[in-house]
Design an enzyme around this catalytic site. Structure first.
Site, PDB file in Angstrom:
ATOM      1  N   ARG A 305     -37.275  -5.233 -33.698  1.00 45.20           N
ATOM      2  CA  ARG A 305     -36.218  -4.509 -33.056  1.00 45.20           C
ATOM      3  C   ARG A 305     -36.062  -5.431 -31.865  1.00 45.20           C
ATOM      4  NH1 ARG A 305     -38.794   1.459 -31.552  1.00 45.20           N
ATOM      5  NH2 ARG A 305     -41.405   0.721 -30.876  1.00 45.20           N
ATOM      6  N   LYS A 349     -35.186  -4.757 -26.253  1.00 46.93           N
ATOM      7  CA  LYS A 349     -36.526  -3.983 -27.199  1.00 46.93           C
ATOM      8  C   LYS A 349     -35.714  -2.957 -27.583  1.00 46.93           C
ATOM      9  CE  LYS A 349     -41.154  -2.329 -28.033  1.00 46.93           C
ATOM     10  NZ  LYS A 349     -42.483  -1.860 -27.776  1.00 46.93           N
ATOM     11  N   ASP A 361     -35.090   1.372 -38.255  1.00 46.76           N
ATOM     12  CA  ASP A 361     -33.551   1.298 -37.376  1.00 46.76           C
ATOM     13  C   ASP A 361     -33.657   0.203 -36.685  1.00 46.76           C
ATOM     14  OD1 ASP A 361     -34.560   2.289 -35.566  1.00 46.76           O
ATOM     15  OD2 ASP A 361     -33.352   4.491 -35.727  1.00 46.76           O
ATOM     16  N   GLY A 362     -34.707  -0.139 -35.880  1.00 45.56           N
ATOM     17  CA  GLY A 362     -34.316  -1.488 -35.003  1.00 45.56           C
ATOM     18  C   GLY A 362     -34.763  -0.612 -34.211  1.00 45.56           C
ATOM     19  N   ARG A 459     -37.414  -6.898 -21.280  1.00 39.38           N
ATOM     20  CA  ARG A 459     -38.348  -7.499 -20.910  1.00 39.38           C
ATOM     21  C   ARG A 459     -38.314  -8.897 -20.666  1.00 39.38           C
ATOM     22  NH1 ARG A 459     -41.713  -5.760 -26.640  1.00 39.38           N
ATOM     23  NH2 ARG A 459     -41.668  -7.223 -27.933  1.00 39.38           N
ATOM     24  N   ARG A 466     -46.955 -15.543 -29.180  1.00 40.28           N
ATOM     25  CA  ARG A 466     -48.162 -14.672 -29.926  1.00 40.28           C
ATOM     26  C   ARG A 466     -49.115 -15.999 -30.930  1.00 40.28           C
ATOM     27  NH1 ARG A 466     -45.551  -9.104 -30.733  1.00 40.28           N
ATOM     28  NH2 ARG A 466     -43.185  -9.179 -30.091  1.00 40.28           N
ATOM     29  N   ASP A 564     -50.735  -9.990 -33.088  1.00 37.03           N
ATOM     30  CA  ASP A 564     -49.667 -10.285 -33.038  1.00 37.03           C
ATOM     31  C   ASP A 564     -48.904  -9.537 -31.845  1.00 37.03           C
ATOM     32  OD1 ASP A 564     -49.896  -7.959 -34.926  1.00 37.03           O
ATOM     33  OD2 ASP A 564     -47.922  -7.548 -34.301  1.00 37.03           O
TER      34      ASP A 564
END
Length: 865
Positions: A305, A349, A361-362, A459, A466, A564
């Site tokens: 998402r 996000k 649903d993201g 963000r 990562r 992650d």
């Protein structure tokens, strides 16, 4: 450039400004010597001042413009040729064929239009890119002519002109063949044909557009981040800003009338809006997992998402005045990165579904978005590396999502009492320790469904690389290795596979984005992948250990610290089930799934485990380039064990004011360790408040500072009354007493003895530091103040903020509920900006206190899913 300045000053009637010393530096690659330019200017004389008429005939104007263009063209071309020898080229993958593989960095870029090139030259020298000519006639003075003013650029125009997509330029997209295979295999997905979830078999990213929020409304933004990204303050309140950062990246520019001049119009077509999501792998405490993936292969895990909606270059500050150059950066500026500009990536996000959403649903709800926005900004002001928050936008009377959450009746499991018969065989201290540990683990799952408003937090970070990114491609290399091991015709056939190339490209990009000076620049031109991998390990080890140490210092528990969720650059991210400590326990964590491995004091172990995944992911590169991977693994991990274990000792010394007691003074270092072990037990048994205890101790150090004279008796020692005063100050008032349980007589005596021993160590440490032949050390209380914040973002504060903003409602309830009150959100945002200061009287009374007793057992506050 001198001619250009003369031309503009004459045609505008402005005062001529000669090149400064700063211009000398920027013009160092110009063929003509700088003194020649200056003497030419001075010999020509000054132009008329703005108070006199400026008469320039059309023919003179044309001749001047032609001579200007000729000089500017020769100078600019020479400067660019010379600069190419002195600046590093942007990273270009050497392995991809076709459009990427064989081209140089400059050949990959579109040639800018003449107008755009002229605009970039002017912008480079701090000149306005939009210049209105005001030429007076023989009977008109400049007094009667409106002064030329620079036009205000439309909202987001500078932002769009700053786009510079290193992730897309350096790395590979999912190839069409595999995309078709993925779509064909899952076209009959039981979740429905419209669901975008599917496996992604290769590539570093997938192009995906955000799903815009309906009726978006800006709740709050960070002015500091806004300025850092080159936005004007008024842009944050524009329709374009709200639309773009609520997911409508294309519609944001629909209603903008771009009336800028030709210089800026020449750049418009070059700046495409690219948005993407990335795949990565999941590893927990060093163990690789694939069962979280709906396909059982790990090919469906990634940004579920979070969607990147921009990567930009923003020029560094120039000159002593500290003003940022205005205007976007052109593609050629990537050649100078990071010397001339800072790179930022922006992610939304909660921006909707991606191929990696795994059935969800993201979306993000307002509750979690408020927590993310405030926590990321709070972490920055606490001095710990973190992603930042640009904006928080809510869908007002639009999108909602249903989430499991906690009712008002949801409480932690009932704990045994001290007189419980099951505890009869234990001493009182042992009973308290058992109860304390049960309290840290007494959690339950949500007991109701709540319909909540959707929201998006933007963000920002220098990069979002990562450890999971490298982990994914390393796994694919290992799979390919089985297919190439039997091939004896090639000395190292694995290097010819797409899987290996994708891993090495990912490694180079991580070096480029996170450790340019130490891991990229020294190795890339020589294609020394082994050297770069080792330097990447070194930088990541130091940064991750420092970040985790910062968490311990301020009482932060990340809660879900998988590989992650761990950035290679050691930057805090993904504020999900996080929490700042109220009651201390080494296993404290808010998330019901944290277990012991993600508990508060186990976070250095989790950080080490994540770093070990990074090392394992880079070993195929070491192997493929002639290194001994086993030897390097053992050597690097042994060093990392020391780095991550030492971090707690260093942090606790700083919190006690004993930061000078390091390995150079072994006896005092041992004393500091013993002091921490003693007080740790008391904090655990007495259920100490992590923030209050250390801040109260800071006040004790200030009032009874070793740097102050007095307090000692004739014998040279401090009196019992002196230490009693310290004890009284430490225990504070009712709401600031740092112990949630009343201390027993024995524990009070232990605490009193500890204070005396601590103050003796504090005094000795300060005196030792003062003996070192250098500047006098600051008083220990000052160092303690910087190590022990007064305000942290407690969960009971956040609950108050998001409950007022959106209390939620039962699914299907047609009636609206009270909400839309963001006053506490803004209040906490202001509080976060100065966590080490004393704050206002109101802030002190409201937020410098123990957590309310009811919050220590309430679901959604004491713990959460």
């Amino acid at each position: 450039v001198a001619l250009w300045r003369r031309f503009e000053s004459q045609t505008k009637g402005a005062q001529l400004v000669l090149p400064t010393q700063h211009d000398r530096v920027r013009l160092q690659s110009r063929p003509a010597p700088m003194p020649t330019v200056l003497s030419k200017l001075k010999s020509d004389g000054n132009p008329p001042s703005s108070g006199r008429g400026t008469k320039i005939s059309t023919s003179r104007h044309s001749r001047l413009r032609l001579s200007l263009l000729g000089a500017l063209s020769l100078s600019a071309l020479s400067a660019r040729a010379a600069a190419a020898n002195f600046t590093r080229q942007a990273f270009v993958s050497p392995r991809h064929g076709g459009a990427k593989g064989s081209q140089s960095a400059s050949s990959m870029k579109r040639a800018p239009s003449p107008a755009a090139f002229a605009s970039s030259i002017k912008r480079s020298f701090g000149l306005p890119t939009s210049t209105a000519l005001s030429i007076s006639s023989s009977n008109t003075s400049t007094k009667d002519t409106p002064s030329a003013t620079k036009k205000m650029r439309p909202p987001l125009r500078n932002f769009r002109d700053s786009f510079n997509y290193s992730w897309l330029n350096h790395l590979s997209p999912e190839d069409p063949e595999n995309r078709e295979k993925s779509l064909a295999r899952y076209k009959n997905d039981p979740r429905g044909s419209a669901h975008p979830g599917r496996p992604v078999f290769n590539g570093h990213y997938v192009s995906v557009r955000p799903t815009p929020l309906k009726n978006p409304k800006l709740v709050i933004h960070s002015p500091e981040v806004l300025q850092q990204l080159g936005f004007r303050e008024d842009e944050a309140h524009s329709e374009a800003f709200v639309r773009y950062f609520s997911g409508d990246v294309d519609g944001a520019f629909e209603n903008i009338v771009d009336d800028v001049d030709e210089d800026d119009k020449g750049m418009k077509a070059e700046k495409e809006i690219e948005t993407w999501a990335t795949p990565y792998a999941l590893s927990i405490m060093g163990r690789r997992y694939t069962n979280n993936c709906p396909y059982g292969t790990g090919d469906g895990y990634g940004d579920g998402r979070a969607i990147s909606v921009g990567e930009i270059l923003v020029s560094h500050l120039h000159g002593d005045e500290g003003k940022m150059k205005e205007g976007g950066k052109d593609d050629e500026d990537e050649e100078l990165y990071p010397h001339s500009a800072s790179r930022y990536e922006l992610q939304l996000k909660g921006a909707g579904q991606t191929p990696f959403c795994r059935g969800a649903d993201g979306r993000a709800v307002l509750r979690s978005s408020i927590r993310e926005f405030l926590a990321s900004e709070a972490m920055h002001h606490l001095g710990i590396s973190t992603t930042r928050a640009l904006s928080l936008i809510v869908s007002e009377s639009g999108n909602t999502s249903t989430r499991p959450w906690y009712s008002d009746n949801s409480k932690a499991r009932e704990l045994p009492k001290m007189n419980d018969p099951r505890l009869a065989r234990y001493t009182d201290d042992q009973k308290r320790e058992i109860i304390s540990q049960l309290a840290a683990q007494a959690k339950s799952d949500p007991d109701m469904l709540v319909e909540e408003k959707c929201a998006i937090t933007t963000r920002v970070a220098n990069s979002f690389v990562r450890i999971g990114h490298l982990d994914l491609f390393a796994r694919r290399v290992e799979t390919a290795q089985f297919k190439t091991d039997d091939n004896d015709d090639e000395p190292n056939p694995i290097k010819d596979t797409r899987q290996y190339n994708e891993l090495e490209d990912m490694m180079w990009h991580a070096c480029y984005r996170e450790f340019y000076q130490t891991a990229y620049a020294p190795y890339f031109e020589r294609k020394d992948a082994k050297g770069a991998a080792l330097a990447l390990m070194e930088g990541a080890m130091a940064n991750i250990a420092k970040m985790v140490g910062g968490w311990i210092r301020v009482g932060f528990v990340q809660g879900n610290f998988n590989a992650d969720n761990c950035l290679v650059g050691g930057r805090t991210m993904d504020y999900g089930p996080f929490g700042f400590l109220d009651v201390y326990h080494p296993l404290s964590a808010k998330w019901t799934g944290s277990g012991e491995h993600f508990g508060f004091m186990n976070q250095p172990n989790a950080g080490y485990a994540n770093f070990a995944v990074l090392v394992e992911s880079l070993l195929p590169i070491i192997d493929a380039n002639g290194g001994d991977s086993n030897e390097i693994r053992d050597e690097v991990l042994k060093k990392a064990q020391g780095a991550f274990s030492d971090v707690i000792d260093e942090v606790m010394r700083s919190k006690m004011g004993l930061h000078w007691c390091d390995s150079s003074t072994p006896e005092m270092e041992k004393e500091a360790e013993d002091l921490w072990e003693e007080i740790e037990l008391l904090l655990k048994i007495g259920r100490g408040d992590w923030t209050l205890f250390w801040r109260q101790l800071t006040y004790v150090a200030s009032e009874y500072s070793p740097a102050k004279e007095g307090g000692k008796e004739s014998s040279g020692s401090y009196s019992a009354q002196y230490y009693d005063g310290m004890m009284t100050m430490l225990l504070g008032e009712k709401d600031t007493n740092p112990f949630y349980d009343e201390l027993t007589k024995e524990n009070r005596a232990s605490l009193r003895a500890w204070i005396e021993r601590w103050h003796v160590a504090l005094t000795e440490c300060y005196q030792k530091a003062a003996e070192v032949p250098k500047d006098a050390p600051p008083p220990p209380e000052e160092a303690m103040r910087r190590a022990n914040p007064k305000y942290t973002l407690r969960e009971w504060m956040l609950v108050d903020a998001y409950s007022r903003a959106d209390p939620g409602k039962s699914p299907g309830n047609p009636f609206s509920v009270p909400g839309g009150d963001y006053s506490v959100v803004r209040e906490l945002f202001e509080l976060c900006k100065d966590p080490y200061g004393e704050g206002s009287t109101e802030q002190h009374k409201k937020y410098y206190r123990r957590a309310p007793d009811e919050s220590l057992r309430a679901g959604g506050t004491a713990f959460m899913s």
